[in-house]
Write an enzyme that holds these catalytic residues in place. Structure first.
Site, short mmCIF file in Angstrom:
data_model
loop_
_atom_site.label_atom_id
_atom_site.label_comp_id
_atom_site.label_asym_id
_atom_site.label_seq_id
_atom_site.Cartn_x
_atom_site.Cartn_y
_atom_site.Cartn_z
N CYS A 182 35.34 -3.36 -81.88
CA CYS A 182 36.05 -2.24 -81.25
C CYS A 182 35.87 -2.29 -79.73
O CYS A 182 36.48 -3.11 -79.07
CB CYS A 182 35.58 -0.93 -81.86
SG CYS A 182 36.65 0.48 -81.51
N HIS B 164 35.32 -1.73 -87.97
CA HIS B 164 33.87 -1.65 -87.82
C HIS B 164 33.14 -2.16 -89.07
O HIS B 164 32.85 -1.37 -89.98
CB HIS B 164 33.45 -0.20 -87.57
CG HIS B 164 33.79 0.29 -86.21
ND1 HIS B 164 32.85 0.42 -85.20
CD2 HIS B 164 34.96 0.72 -85.67
CE1 HIS B 164 33.43 0.90 -84.11
NE2 HIS B 164 34.70 1.10 -84.37
N GLU C 175 30.07 -2.83 -89.44
CA GLU C 175 28.73 -2.24 -89.56
C GLU C 175 28.74 -0.94 -90.36
O GLU C 175 27.68 -0.43 -90.75
CB GLU C 175 28.12 -2.01 -88.17
CG GLU C 175 28.64 -0.81 -87.41
CD GLU C 175 29.96 -1.04 -86.70
OE1 GLU C 175 30.31 -0.20 -85.85
OE2 GLU C 175 30.64 -2.05 -86.98
#
Length: 246
Positions: free
Chosen positions: A99, A208, A210
């Protein structure tokens, strides 16, 4: 705790993956947790420190560095840590930009093109389908070509743009790593969600990973609500890459 796929934890523990924090970073702790769940050692790095402290790979996490003033990632690109990242990446260090981190990679010219505001001019947060186009990078070796995965997406400046010549080069060289499926969320050219450099050690993407590494906190998946773990393989791929070159 999430099970780590296809990487021996004992060997992986020797891998040190740095996560850089900038003013306005939001997802540095999430990225560090993903590194830990994958089996490596996360190393906290500070934007003002020009020393990467001998890490084996670097994650540039998401957020709004410097409030996205000027352009997203435009100020962070000049941080002392980024100067070190640019030099190390050109030497082959694996770097993942997520991002805002992807925006920094384009601003620092480690990746071509640019990120501009979403075509609908709104912040967007949703689980997003992606198709894996390139499994030869340091961050995607544990995916299958053509595989469709689901990763959370949250951005305001997520529209990837480049001139037609650059887009054609990315396509011809197989450097488009991910494409959006199930609808283009931000108007990115050719549905591009992530790209890599020529060497394959630097990858940037808007969604994302994560946030899809631990049961109970990821996207909905066939195993049940909030069970999606597709993001974990980004980090285990990097560990496998490091072990293969050790």
């Amino acid at each position: 705790m999430a099970q780590q796929p296809a990487v021996e934890r004992g060997a992986a523990a020797g891998a040190r993956i740095g996560v850089i924090t900038f003013p306005g970073t939001l997802d540095d702790r999430d990225a560090a947790r993903a590194v830990r769940l994958a089996g490596a050692t996360p190393v906290t790095l500070w934007h003002g420190d020009p020393d990467l402290h001998g890490v084996d790979a670097v994650v540039l996490p998401g957020g709004f560095s410097y409030g996205d003033y000027l352009r997203a990632g435009a100020i962070a690109r000049f941080a002392p840590a980024m100067n070190a990242v640019v030099d190390a990446a050109r030497g082959g260090l694996p770097v993942l930009g997520i991002c805002n981190g992807f925006q920094m990679l384009t601003e620092s010219h480690l990746l071509p093109g640019s990120m501009i505001k979403n075509d609908h001019l709104h912040f967007l947060c949703r689980d997003q389908g992606l198709r894996v186009e390139n499994t030869a990078t340091a961050w995607t070796s544990q995916f299958a070509a053509g595989e469709e995965i689901v990763i959370p997406l949250k951005n305001q400046d997520g529209q990837y743009v480049a001139d037609e010549r650059t887009l054609d080069e990315l396509e011809a060289e197989g450097r488009v790593v991910f494409r959006y499926v199930g609808g283009n969320p931000n108007g990115s050219r050719r549905d591009i969600a992530g790209i890599t450099n020529e060497r394959g050690n630097v990858v940037g993407l808007m969604p994302h990973p994560e946030h899809a590494v631990e049961p109970g906190f990821g996207p909905d998946a066939s195993a049940g609500p909030r069970s999606g773990l597709d993001g974990l393989r980004f980090f285990t791929s990097a560990i496998s890459s490091l072990l293969a070159t050790a």
